[in-house]
Design a protein around this motif. Sequence first.
Motif, PDB file in Angstrom:
ATOM      1  N   UNK A  55       0.705  -1.193  -0.117  1.00  0.00           N
ATOM      2  CA  UNK A  55      -0.156  -0.033   0.010  1.00  0.00           C
ATOM      3  C   UNK A  55       0.891   1.251  -0.116  1.00  0.00           C
ATOM      4  N   UNK A  56       1.975   1.151   0.842  1.00  0.00           N
ATOM      5  CA  UNK A  56       2.698   2.450   0.802  1.00  0.00           C
ATOM      6  C   UNK A  56       3.439   2.595  -0.521  1.00  0.00           C
ATOM      7  N   UNK A  57       4.032   1.480  -1.269  1.00  0.00           N
ATOM      8  CA  UNK A  57       4.620   1.622  -2.488  1.00  0.00           C
ATOM      9  C   UNK A  57       3.573   2.249  -3.421  1.00  0.00           C
ATOM     10  N   UNK A  58       2.346   1.842  -3.488  1.00  0.00           N
ATOM     11  CA  UNK A  58       1.425   2.350  -4.628  1.00  0.00           C
ATOM     12  C   UNK A  58       1.038   3.748  -4.188  1.00  0.00           C
ATOM     13  N   UNK A  59       0.952   4.130  -2.845  1.00  0.00           N
ATOM     14  CA  UNK A  59       0.884   5.680  -2.769  1.00  0.00           C
ATOM     15  C   UNK A  59       1.987   6.419  -2.954  1.00  0.00           C
ATOM     16  N   UNK A  60       3.140   5.948  -3.128  1.00  0.00           N
ATOM     17  CA  UNK A  60       4.272   6.656  -3.380  1.00  0.00           C
ATOM     18  C   UNK A  60       4.352   6.697  -4.868  1.00  0.00           C
ATOM     19  N   UNK A  61       4.035   5.752  -5.690  1.00  0.00           N
ATOM     20  CA  UNK A  61       3.797   5.769  -7.338  1.00  0.00           C
ATOM     21  C   UNK A  61       2.769   6.720  -7.562  1.00  0.00           C
ATOM     22  N   UNK A  62       1.580   6.861  -6.973  1.00  0.00           N
ATOM     23  CA  UNK A  62       0.480   7.739  -7.001  1.00  0.00           C
ATOM     24  C   UNK A  62       0.806   9.175  -6.956  1.00  0.00           C
ATOM     25  N   UNK A  63       1.766   9.360  -5.800  1.00  0.00           N
ATOM     26  CA  UNK A  63       2.507  10.830  -5.544  1.00  0.00           C
ATOM     27  C   UNK A  63       3.370  11.229  -6.835  1.00  0.00           C
ATOM     28  N   UNK A  64       4.142  10.262  -7.061  1.00  0.00           N
ATOM     29  CA  UNK A  64       4.975  10.591  -8.254  1.00  0.00           C
ATOM     30  C   UNK A  64       4.444  10.901  -9.544  1.00  0.00           C
ATOM     31  N   UNK A  65       3.436  10.030  -9.831  1.00  0.00           N
ATOM     32  CA  UNK A  65       2.577  10.232 -11.133  1.00  0.00           C
ATOM     33  C   UNK A  65       2.041  11.704 -10.983  1.00  0.00           C
ATOM     34  N   UNK A  66       1.302  11.882  -9.866  1.00  0.00           N
ATOM     35  CA  UNK A  66       0.674  13.284  -9.744  1.00  0.00           C
ATOM     36  C   UNK A  66       1.710  14.424  -9.756  1.00  0.00           C
ATOM     37  N   UNK A  67       2.875  14.214  -9.184  1.00  0.00           N
ATOM     38  CA  UNK A  67       3.504  15.423  -9.287  1.00  0.00           C
ATOM     39  C   UNK A  67       4.291  15.579 -10.731  1.00  0.00           C
ATOM     40  N   UNK A  68       4.379  14.370 -11.321  1.00  0.00           N
ATOM     41  CA  UNK A  68       4.683  14.586 -13.014  1.00  0.00           C
ATOM     42  C   UNK A  68       3.628  15.357 -13.674  1.00  0.00           C
TER      43      UNK A  68
END
Length: 104
Positions: free
Chosen positions: A71-84
């Motif tokens: 869950x933490x990994x998916x949340x980190x990926x979602x934050x990175x995609x949102x930042x891009x």
Amino acid sequence: MSDALDKAEAAAREAAVNTAAVQIALAAVELAKAAQQQPVQQQACEHQHKQGRSTGEWLGIACAVCVGSVGLAFASIAIAIAACCATGCFLILRSIWHSTLKGK
């Protein structure tokens, strides 16, 4: 008859005294036995031990940690995609803004 009754009464009293003496002696023997056993009981562990976790509990903890880390990994990926996406939108809007200013 009174003489025989007196003798029987004296014998009963003597038996009662002997019975009391025997009871006292048996109590003393029991007390001595308890005194010998008492140090052994004091050496025994008196506090309660906390039991360790069972296998099922360890498996549950491991599953919870795995699910949490995924869950933490998916949340980190979602934050990175949102930042891009936010950076791309910002650059596009800035380019549009500059082109409209130059066109005037």
